[in-house]
Design a protein around this motif. Sequence first.
Motif, PDB file in Angstrom:
ATOM      1  N   MET A  93       0.849  -1.188   0.000  1.00 19.69           N
ATOM      2  CA  MET A  93       0.000   0.000   0.000  1.00 19.69           C
ATOM      3  C   MET A  93       0.889   1.244   0.000  1.00 19.69           C
ATOM      4  O   MET A  93       2.043   1.205   0.409  1.00 19.69           O
ATOM      5  CB  MET A  93      -0.868   0.038   1.256  1.00 19.69           C
ATOM      6  CG  MET A  93      -1.742  -1.167   1.455  1.00 19.69           C
ATOM      7  SD  MET A  93      -3.173  -1.161   0.411  1.00 19.69           S
ATOM      8  CE  MET A  93      -4.092   0.187   1.086  1.00 19.69           C
ATOM      9  N   SER A  94       0.291   2.325  -0.424  1.00 23.62           N
ATOM     10  CA  SER A  94       0.935   3.630  -0.369  1.00 23.62           C
ATOM     11  C   SER A  94      -0.136   4.656   0.001  1.00 23.62           C
ATOM     12  O   SER A  94      -1.313   4.444  -0.278  1.00 23.62           O
ATOM     13  CB  SER A  94       1.542   3.975  -1.731  1.00 23.62           C
ATOM     14  OG  SER A  94       2.116   5.255  -1.712  1.00 23.62           O
ATOM     15  N   TRP A 154      -5.509   6.245   0.179  1.00 29.27           N
ATOM     16  CA  TRP A 154      -4.733   5.012   0.160  1.00 29.27           C
ATOM     17  C   TRP A 154      -4.741   4.420  -1.239  1.00 29.27           C
ATOM     18  O   TRP A 154      -5.764   4.417  -1.919  1.00 29.27           O
ATOM     19  CB  TRP A 154      -5.316   4.017   1.153  1.00 29.27           C
ATOM     20  CG  TRP A 154      -5.003   4.358   2.570  1.00 29.27           C
ATOM     21  CD1 TRP A 154      -5.250   5.536   3.198  1.00 29.27           C
ATOM     22  CD2 TRP A 154      -4.377   3.521   3.527  1.00 29.27           C
ATOM     23  NE1 TRP A 154      -4.824   5.480   4.495  1.00 29.27           N
ATOM     24  CE2 TRP A 154      -4.291   4.248   4.727  1.00 29.27           C
ATOM     25  CE3 TRP A 154      -3.909   2.221   3.500  1.00 29.27           C
ATOM     26  CZ2 TRP A 154      -3.727   3.711   5.876  1.00 29.27           C
ATOM     27  CZ3 TRP A 154      -3.354   1.691   4.644  1.00 29.27           C
ATOM     28  CH2 TRP A 154      -3.260   2.438   5.813  1.00 29.27           C
ATOM     29  N   MET A 155      -3.583   3.894  -1.647  1.00 27.96           N
ATOM     30  CA  MET A 155      -3.407   3.311  -2.967  1.00 27.96           C
ATOM     31  C   MET A 155      -2.827   1.905  -2.823  1.00 27.96           C
ATOM     32  O   MET A 155      -2.057   1.637  -1.900  1.00 27.96           O
ATOM     33  CB  MET A 155      -2.439   4.159  -3.801  1.00 27.96           C
ATOM     34  CG  MET A 155      -2.754   5.646  -3.837  1.00 27.96           C
ATOM     35  SD  MET A 155      -4.242   6.027  -4.693  1.00 27.96           S
ATOM     36  CE  MET A 155      -3.684   5.894  -6.358  1.00 27.96           C
ATOM     37  N   ILE A 156      -3.204   1.010  -3.727  1.00 32.00           N
ATOM     38  CA  ILE A 156      -2.642  -0.338  -3.765  1.00 32.00           C
ATOM     39  C   ILE A 156      -1.633  -0.400  -4.904  1.00 32.00           C
ATOM     40  O   ILE A 156      -1.928   0.013  -6.029  1.00 32.00           O
ATOM     41  CB  ILE A 156      -3.736  -1.398  -3.998  1.00 32.00           C
ATOM     42  CG1 ILE A 156      -4.784  -1.332  -2.893  1.00 32.00           C
ATOM     43  CG2 ILE A 156      -3.111  -2.793  -4.070  1.00 32.00           C
ATOM     44  CD1 ILE A 156      -5.973  -2.250  -3.122  1.00 32.00           C
ATOM     45  N   ARG A 194      -6.417   3.194  -6.718  1.00 32.67           N
ATOM     46  CA  ARG A 194      -7.053   3.646  -5.481  1.00 32.67           C
ATOM     47  C   ARG A 194      -7.827   2.503  -4.859  1.00 32.67           C
ATOM     48  O   ARG A 194      -8.319   1.629  -5.555  1.00 32.67           O
ATOM     49  CB  ARG A 194      -8.008   4.795  -5.766  1.00 32.67           C
ATOM     50  CG  ARG A 194      -7.313   6.011  -6.296  1.00 32.67           C
ATOM     51  CD  ARG A 194      -8.222   7.149  -6.638  1.00 32.67           C
ATOM     52  NE  ARG A 194      -9.646   6.897  -6.406  1.00 32.67           N
ATOM     53  CZ  ARG A 194     -10.615   7.599  -6.914  1.00 32.67           C
ATOM     54  NH1 ARG A 194     -10.348   8.611  -7.695  1.00 32.67           N
ATOM     55  NH2 ARG A 194     -11.868   7.332  -6.648  1.00 32.67           N
ATOM     56  N   ILE A 195      -7.943   2.527  -3.526  1.00 35.13           N
ATOM     57  CA  ILE A 195      -8.783   1.519  -2.882  1.00 35.13           C
ATOM     58  C   ILE A 195     -10.242   1.902  -3.106  1.00 35.13           C
ATOM     59  O   ILE A 195     -10.568   3.068  -3.346  1.00 35.13           O
ATOM     60  CB  ILE A 195      -8.480   1.371  -1.372  1.00 35.13           C
ATOM     61  CG1 ILE A 195      -8.784   2.648  -0.606  1.00 35.13           C
ATOM     62  CG2 ILE A 195      -7.056   0.921  -1.148  1.00 35.13           C
ATOM     63  CD1 ILE A 195      -8.796   2.467   0.898  1.00 35.13           C
ATOM     64  N   LYS A 210       2.558  -5.844   5.023  1.00 38.42           N
ATOM     65  CA  LYS A 210       3.358  -6.835   4.301  1.00 38.42           C
ATOM     66  C   LYS A 210       4.835  -6.432   4.184  1.00 38.42           C
ATOM     67  O   LYS A 210       5.705  -7.265   4.409  1.00 38.42           O
ATOM     68  CB  LYS A 210       2.747  -7.082   2.921  1.00 38.42           C
ATOM     69  CG  LYS A 210       3.291  -8.261   2.190  1.00 38.42           C
ATOM     70  CD  LYS A 210       2.492  -8.487   0.911  1.00 38.42           C
ATOM     71  CE  LYS A 210       2.995  -9.679   0.143  1.00 38.42           C
ATOM     72  NZ  LYS A 210       2.214  -9.881  -1.082  1.00 38.42           N
ATOM     73  N   PRO A 211       5.174  -5.171   3.856  1.00 38.42           N
ATOM     74  CA  PRO A 211       6.593  -4.797   3.780  1.00 38.42           C
ATOM     75  C   PRO A 211       7.321  -4.899   5.128  1.00 38.42           C
ATOM     76  O   PRO A 211       8.533  -5.045   5.160  1.00 38.42           O
ATOM     77  CB  PRO A 211       6.579  -3.346   3.297  1.00 38.42           C
ATOM     78  CG  PRO A 211       5.271  -3.184   2.639  1.00 38.42           C
ATOM     79  CD  PRO A 211       4.323  -4.083   3.379  1.00 38.42           C
ATOM     80  N   LEU A 212       6.597  -4.825   6.218  1.00 42.26           N
ATOM     81  CA  LEU A 212       7.237  -4.964   7.530  1.00 42.26           C
ATOM     82  C   LEU A 212       7.684  -6.406   7.766  1.00 42.26           C
ATOM     83  O   LEU A 212       8.641  -6.656   8.495  1.00 42.26           O
ATOM     84  CB  LEU A 212       6.276  -4.530   8.640  1.00 42.26           C
ATOM     85  CG  LEU A 212       5.814  -3.082   8.576  1.00 42.26           C
ATOM     86  CD1 LEU A 212       4.768  -2.823   9.651  1.00 42.26           C
ATOM     87  CD2 LEU A 212       6.997  -2.148   8.725  1.00 42.26           C
TER      88      LEU A 212
END
Length: 61
Positions: free
Chosen positions: A6-7, A14-16, A30-31, A46-48
């Motif tokens: 996500m960003s 919020w963007m996927i 966009r979500i 997920k990036p964590l």
Amino acid sequence: MDALTMSVRPDGEWMIIHQCCTCDELSVNRIAGDDNAMALVRLAVKPLRDNSLAHRVLFQL
């Protein structure tokens, strides 16, 4: 397309971030209001869990 992460835009939207399974091109969508909230949270963290994913996406942007 595979949803990677996500960003968040400066305006708070919020963007996927997706990656094409064939050509590896990244795209951003966009979500939607009917998206599963739990799935979005899992995608956001997920990036964590996977540092290589975050580095791969950041270097391609």
